[in-house]
Design an enzyme around this catalytic site. Structure first.
Site, mmCIF file in Angstrom:
data_model
loop_
_atom_site.group_PDB
_atom_site.id
_atom_site.type_symbol
_atom_site.label_atom_id
_atom_site.label_comp_id
_atom_site.label_asym_id
_atom_site.label_seq_id
_atom_site.Cartn_x
_atom_site.Cartn_y
_atom_site.Cartn_z
ATOM 1 N N GLY A 217 -16.502 109.612 -7.913
ATOM 2 C CA GLY A 217 -16.192 109.444 -9.331
ATOM 3 C C GLY A 217 -17.142 108.455 -9.944
ATOM 4 O O GLY A 217 -18.086 107.999 -9.296
ATOM 5 N N PHE B 117 -16.803 105.485 -10.534
ATOM 6 C CA PHE B 117 -16.753 104.126 -10.027
ATOM 7 C C PHE B 117 -17.102 104.018 -8.556
ATOM 8 O O PHE B 117 -17.071 102.946 -7.996
ATOM 9 C CB PHE B 117 -15.360 103.550 -10.242
ATOM 10 C CG PHE B 117 -15.024 103.403 -11.688
ATOM 11 C CD1 PHE B 117 -15.527 102.331 -12.405
ATOM 12 C CD2 PHE B 117 -14.235 104.332 -12.338
ATOM 13 C CE1 PHE B 117 -15.231 102.180 -13.748
ATOM 14 C CE2 PHE B 117 -13.939 104.186 -13.677
ATOM 15 C CZ PHE B 117 -14.437 103.112 -14.379
ATOM 16 N N GLY B 118 -17.383 105.146 -7.929
ATOM 17 C CA GLY B 118 -17.717 105.078 -6.509
ATOM 18 C C GLY B 118 -17.204 106.302 -5.776
ATOM 19 O O GLY B 118 -16.918 107.327 -6.394
ATOM 20 N N LYS C 107 -10.923 103.918 -2.080
ATOM 21 C CA LYS C 107 -11.944 104.028 -3.119
ATOM 22 C C LYS C 107 -12.948 102.916 -2.899
ATOM 23 O O LYS C 107 -12.620 101.732 -2.956
ATOM 24 C CB LYS C 107 -11.287 103.884 -4.489
ATOM 25 C CG LYS C 107 -12.274 103.985 -5.602
ATOM 26 C CD LYS C 107 -11.635 104.524 -6.839
ATOM 27 C CE LYS C 107 -12.666 105.271 -7.654
ATOM 28 N NZ LYS C 107 -12.125 106.364 -8.395
ATOM 29 N N ASP D 76 -10.617 107.093 -19.168
ATOM 30 C CA ASP D 76 -11.301 108.148 -18.427
ATOM 31 C C ASP D 76 -10.279 109.147 -17.894
ATOM 32 O O ASP D 76 -10.319 109.531 -16.728
ATOM 33 C CB ASP D 76 -12.139 107.543 -17.292
ATOM 34 C CG ASP D 76 -13.186 108.527 -16.770
ATOM 35 O OD1 ASP D 76 -13.413 109.560 -17.448
ATOM 36 O OD2 ASP D 76 -13.760 108.282 -15.706
#
Ligand SMILES: *[C@@H]1O[C@H](CO)[C@@H](O)[C@H](O)[C@H]1NC(C)=O
Ligand SMILES: *[C@@H]1O[C@H](CO)[C@@H](O)[C@H](O)[C@H]1NC(C)=O
Ligand SMILES: *[C@@H]1O[C@H](CO)[C@@H](O)[C@H](O)[C@H]1NC(C)=O
Ligand SMILES: *[C@@H]1O[C@H](CO)[C@@H](O)[C@H](O)[C@H]1NC(C)=O
Ligand SMILES: *[C@@H]1O[C@H](CO)[C@@H](O)[C@H](O)[C@H]1NC(C)=O
Ligand SMILES: *[C@@H]1O[C@H](CO)[C@@H](O)[C@H](O)[C@H]1NC(C)=O
Ligand SMILES: *[C@@H]1O[C@H](CO)[C@@H](O)[C@H](O)[C@H]1NC(C)=O
Ligand SMILES: *[C@@H]1O[C@H](CO)[C@@H](O)[C@H](O)[C@H]1NC(C)=O
Length: 837
Positions: A528, A530-531, A547, A644
């Site tokens: 995603g 963010f990582g 995550k 988001d």
């Protein structure tokens, strides 16, 4: 005698909606309004023997009492009777000819030949008419509200007679006797809404701004209510009406001194809270003392700051985080005819107007002149915020009980000395056409929130490496670090037993590496903005999702942990649960519960899998997402804007219940700091509201926009971002809009949902309609999430949507859909908006 009594107190077996001279109501009987909405009868609460006469919604199964007659004087036992006495008053007495415990007490005598009648109207109003022709009202319950404001009931006062319509709480949830909170309009100075507890101001709604109360930015009047406010020489009052009489929505002042707007959701058979106050420390009356401002979004964790030109009265207390002493002008500050001026403080609840002056005929410029001339004038503001602002409010004493809102609120202009003014102008100079938000630091020095020009880099799937540069725009930051949070010490061991006060468990890097098989490719669940996300299995077989955040967080380590701990406190059945974090050797990782059914997009947009989602499941998923988002926006203490929301950020558990993931990422990744830290704003192409994509302005309404897109995707089974129709002239929303206008919205529906019955068809159309309301171009036109949930859960009238964003303006269409190589398809990877300084 007995016969006579029997005639007088004859119980009426068939429920009726009237009481007459010959028909009374005894304990056990109920009066039901004509349309069956309300009932009146005797009740008791909490196992007590005390009996009250009250009105409740007859169709709502949880008996919700909205009005009580004899709350000051309960009956003991069930011998009560409600009848019209010989003087034409409605009277409640315990049956044995004892003296009344309650009476309508109209002193005006009735004519000898009149025949009074009492009727329970379908609005919930109990009315005593002079005569059977029901022309003249002698008394009505709407004039004597208890703790509940029904639609069309007034709150306020008659300026001539001094008669007030106000709410007084129950003593407790189980005791209707008057409690010690009241909710009313105070006409002193410029009228304001107040909630008092034990006679002291507890919360202040502030003055009416023309559209809403200054302290209630959530107030909307479009979808469910229309509000009428009246302020003239006779009366100050407010009245809420519902747009459809079948809407069950009330305002209640509960026994703990909280006022809330609750609405009955028929589908769920439960009350849903749309709004309540006070919510957080800054809401209580005057938390930062005179001339102090309360800002829950400050970077440095103390919510109190001084207004421009002021400094803490007792710095020691401020250092200890007690702001109640307030702020004083600096010694020797010259503010009279010595070059002083005004500094704007934005996004405010205006100060207490009990001793403010108002002149509705002045413009803001005249207002400034007037305030400048009078050396005791401390501040001014527009009195009416409609049409760019008009009217003039001026203050001459301390500025009391202001607070900052994140992205709404009014502007106030505070008198400052020449030096400060010059400083302000200098900082501010050369920045044309830009909104300035002012935040204030503890010491009272001003920190200007400098607007950070941003360049949006759009990564396109088909044209990797090719960047579209959007015009430099401004990014107006608003939410920032939370208040008063102490972090736990980092533990290196797997520590799942730590209690919630100590914060979230910290996982050891070795443990996470082992669980994810060294982040092996096979265990990778996705990537995603963010990582990356990896599946893991702990030694005891528990499945987790890890995550692994990219390196770019602009935050310090402690800040990071604070944020994660705060976010982890958000708990709701439609949010993914955070189990812990790992923070070691430059790695930042979040550990989540693992959800077996993956993300919504992998089912919804997959030809071979989407038949798994029939309409019922889809509708439940849509309402679940709406609930989760509502919680983030409103119920949670932090009031998170997701920013988001998209199908790939909605995960499904084993029962296909939706859980929103990645909430609070903007906070965790430091994308939301007020000071220079701003590195990026995130969002996803195709889901981003126009004002956010173009101007970096985010609000709950930009999330509503994303939700609207998601809703239309759920109905159609098609991605907004990759959808194209004929010649790129419109995307999914554009196409839905065209079909909707032609009355053919059902054409868009995903055929793989299987046969639809009549009921589903209605629900589907409703979802499309609500989806279109959510994606309207103007953020102000979009409903709030509470309204969305309401509209999804109830039948009835929906307003027509205006044209959605992205197809009105040609430029936006092109920005959106056409690339130079003629493809319409764009990646739905999270876009990063990067600071370019
Ligand atoms: C009213 O009369 C009934 C029966 O006659 C008696 O049981 C009851 O206690 C009386 N109530 C009061 C309040 O006197
Ligand atoms: C009715 O009026 C009397 C006398 O003014 C007063 O004592 C009583 O409390 C009033 N009752 C109600 C229900 O207002
Ligand atoms: C107000 O209510 C609270 C809670 O019931 C109680 O503790 C307090 O004593 C009450 N105050 C007064 C003045 O009745
Ligand atoms: C509210 O709206 C309804 C329906 O649109 C209308 O009938 C009613 O008069 C309005 N009420 C007020 C107070 O504006
Ligand atoms: C009053 O309402 C608030 C907000 O909805 C709620 O948190 C509180 O528990 C309620 N108090 C009671 C006694 O119901
Ligand atoms: C004006 O205010 C500033 C800061 O608020 C202060 O430092 C300065 O001494 C004041 N100047 C005069 C002339 O009062
Ligand atoms: C300034 O305004 C206050 C409040 O309206 C008023 O009492 C005072 O007389 C005014 N002073 C001057 C010099 O006009
Ligand atoms: C009001 O809502 C009811 C059902 O909830 C619906 O049948 C009716 O058509 C609505 N009325 C209007 C004017 O939209």
């Amino acid at each position: 005698m007995i016969l006579l009594l029997m005639a007088l107190f004859r119980p009426n077996s068939s429920s009726s909606d009237t009481i007459t001279a010959t028909r009374s109501i005894m304990d056990g009987n109920v009066l039901v309004s004509d349309g069956g909405t309300f009932a009146l009868g005797f009740f008791s609460r909490g196992g007590s023997a005390l009996r009250f006469v009250g009105i409740w919604y007859s169709k709502v199964p949880t008996k919700t009492v909205v009005w009580v007659a004899n709350r000051e004087n309960p009956l003991k036992g069930t011998s009560g009777v409600l009848f019209i006495d010989s003087l034409g008053n409605l009277v409640l007495a315990s049956g044995n000819g004892s003296s009344p415990v309650w009476s309508t007490n109209v002193s005006e005598p009735i004519r000898g030949d009149s025949n009074p009648v009492v009727r329970l109207l379908d609005s919930g109003n109990l009315v005593l008419f002079q005569d059977v022709d029901e022309k003249v009202i002698r008394w009505q319950s709407f004039d004597y509200p208890t703790d509940t404001l029904l639609p069309d009931m007034k709150l306020g006062l008659n300026r001539k007679s001094g008669f007030t319509w106000s709410l007084t709480s129950w003593r407790s949830d189980d005791d209707p006797r008057p409690g010690n909170s009241t909710y009313k309009i105070d006409p002193t100075g410029y009228p304001q809404l107040f909630l008092y507890k034990d006679g002291m101001p507890h919360w202040r709604g502030g003055p009416w701004t023309g559209l809403r109360w200054s302290g209630v930015p959530e107030m909307t009047k479009k979808y469910i209510f229309n509000v009428s406010f009246m302020n003239d020489q006779n009366e100050v009052s407010i009245k809420y009406s519902v747009t459809n009489a079948s809407i069950v929505s009330i305002m209640v002042l509960n026994s703990t001194g909280t006022v809330s707007r609750i609405t009955w959701i028929g589908r769920d058979q439960q009350w849903v809270t749309f709004w309540f106050d006070p919510k957080e420390p800054c809401d209580y009356y005057n938390p930062c003392g005179p001339n102090g401002n309360c800002n829950p979004y400050t970077v440095d964790q103390f919510m109190c700051s001084c207004l421009p030109g002021f400094e803490p009265k007792s710095p020691g207390d401020w250092y200890l985080r007690d702001g109640t002493g307030g702020c004083l002008r600096r010694n020797g500050d010259s503010l009279c005819q010595s070059g002083e001026g005004f500094m704007k403080v934005g996004n405010l609840k205006l100060p207490d107007t009990s001793d403010a002056m108002v002149d509705m005929s002045l413009s803001l410029t005249d207002c400034e002149q007037m305030c400048l001339k009078n050396c005791s004038c401390t501040a001014y503001a527009s009195a009416d915020e409609r049409e760019g602002g008009s009217g003039c409010l001026t203050w001459y004493k301390d500025l009391v009980d202001t607070r900052t809102f994140s992205n709404v609120g009014q502007d106030m202009y505070v008198r400052v000395n020449a030096t400060e003014l010059a400083l302000h102008l200098e900082k501010n100079g050369g920045r044309r056409n830009k909104k300035i938000a002012v935040t204030l630091s503890v010491t009272g020095t001003l920190l200007l929130l400098l607007l950070v020009p941003v360049v949006i880099l759009l990564k396109r799937r088909r044209a990797t490496g090719k960047r579209t540069q959007w015009p430099a725009t401004t990014f107006l930051s608003s939410n920032a670090s939370p208040v008063n949070f102490t972090d736990s010490t980092q533990t290196k061991e797997l520590d799942q037993t730590s209690n919630s006060d100590a914060g979230l468990p910290s996982f050891d890097l070795g443990f996470v590496t082992a669980a994810t098989d060294n982040f092996s490719f096979e265990n990778r669940l996705g990537q995603g903005g963010f990582g990356t996300v990896h599946k893991g299995t702990t030694s005891d077989g528990t499945e987790i999702a890890v995550k692994r955040l990219s390196e770019y967080s602009g935050q310090g380590n402690e800040e990071f942990k604070n944020e994660v701990n705060l976010i982890a406190k958000l708990q709701h059945r439609n949010l993914v649960r955070i189990l812990g974090f790992c923070f070691q050797d430059h790695e930042k990782m979040l550990i989540y519960e693992y959800l077996p059914n993956g993300s919504l997009d992998t089912l919804l947009f997959d030809n071979s899998k989407r038949y798994l989602l029939d309409w019922r499941k889809r509708f439940d998923i849509a309402t679940g997402i709406a609930r989760g988002l509502l919680y983030l926006h409103q119920d949670s203490r932090l009031r998170i804007i997701h920013r988001d929301l998209k199908a790939s950020n909605v995960l499904l558990d084993a029962e296909m219940r939706p859980k929103i993931s990645d909430f609070g990422m903007a906070r965790i990744c430091g994308g939301d700091q007020i000071e220079g830290n701003t590195k990026r704003v995130v969002g996803t192409y195709g889901y981003m509201a126009p004002e956010y994509a173009m101007e970096g302005l985010f609000s709950v309404k930009s999330d509503v926009y994303s939700f609207g897109i998601l809703l239309l995707e759920i109905v159609s089974g098609k991605r907004n971002s990759t959808y194209y129709h004929e010649d790129c002239s419109s995307n999914l929303i554009g196409h839905v809009w065209e079909l909707w206008q032609e009355g053919k919205s059902m054409d868009i529906v995903d055929k793989s949902m299987g046969g639809e019955d009549q009921h589903s068809r209605k629900e589907i159309l409703r979802c499309i309609h609500v989806g279109l309301l959510c994606v309207q171009e103007l953020a102000a036109d979009r409903p709030t999430m509470s309204e969305v949930l309401f509209m999804l859960g109830n039948d009835g009238f929906l307003p027509s949507p205006n044209q959605p964003a992205y197809i009105i303006r040609g430029s936006r269409v092109r920005l959106d859909n056409s690339t130079s190589d003629g493809t319409c398809s764009v990646s739905d990877a999270t876009i990063t908006v990067v600071e370019a300084r």
